[in-house]
Design a protein around this motif. Structure first.
Motif: not given
Length: 116
Positions: A4-33
């Motif tokens: 967790r001391s790696l800057e890259a890990w901190v950024e990766a974690r933030g990106v992953a969280e943001a991607c999960f939020h995007l999926a939760r908030d913007a999911w549509k059947p036509w772009c599910a995959a």
């Protein structure tokens, strides 16, 4: 100190969280995959950085960092695709794309050092 001391890990974690939020908030059947693959690729960056760090210096660490870099690139492509097809709000995607690009650069730096 741990992974967790790696800057890259901190950024990766933030990106992953943001991607999960995007999926939760913007999911549509036509772009599910696309959303499904985005979640996996973003999570792969974070987890491969964790695993590589756990192995310590050496070829196994470098291999995991290389996988993390490939997944970061894949995440960027998926975010670009979402932007192109208007699968999510452009402003939200722009923020995640910028953070992912920073993550890509940081992971590439780790990979280069691990291969030295």
């Amino acid at each position: 100190r741990d992974h967790r001391s790696l800057e890259a890990w901190v950024e990766a974690r933030g990106v992953a969280e943001a991607c999960f939020h995007l999926a939760r908030d913007a999911w549509k059947p036509w772009c599910a995959a696309l959303f499904s693959q985005l979640q996996r690729s973003a999570l792969s960056v974070q987890l491969n950085l964790t695993e590589g760090y756990a192995y310590g210096p050496g070829p196994t660490c470098a291999r995991h960092y290389a996988i993390a870099y490939g997944s970061a690139m894949e995440t960027g492509d998926l975010l670009d695709m979402l932007l192109a097809i208007r699968g999510a709000e452009a402003d939200a995607l722009g923020v995640v794309l910028r953070r992912n690009r920073r993550c890509q650069r940081l992971v590439l730096g780790l990979l280069k050092r691990a291969r030295e």
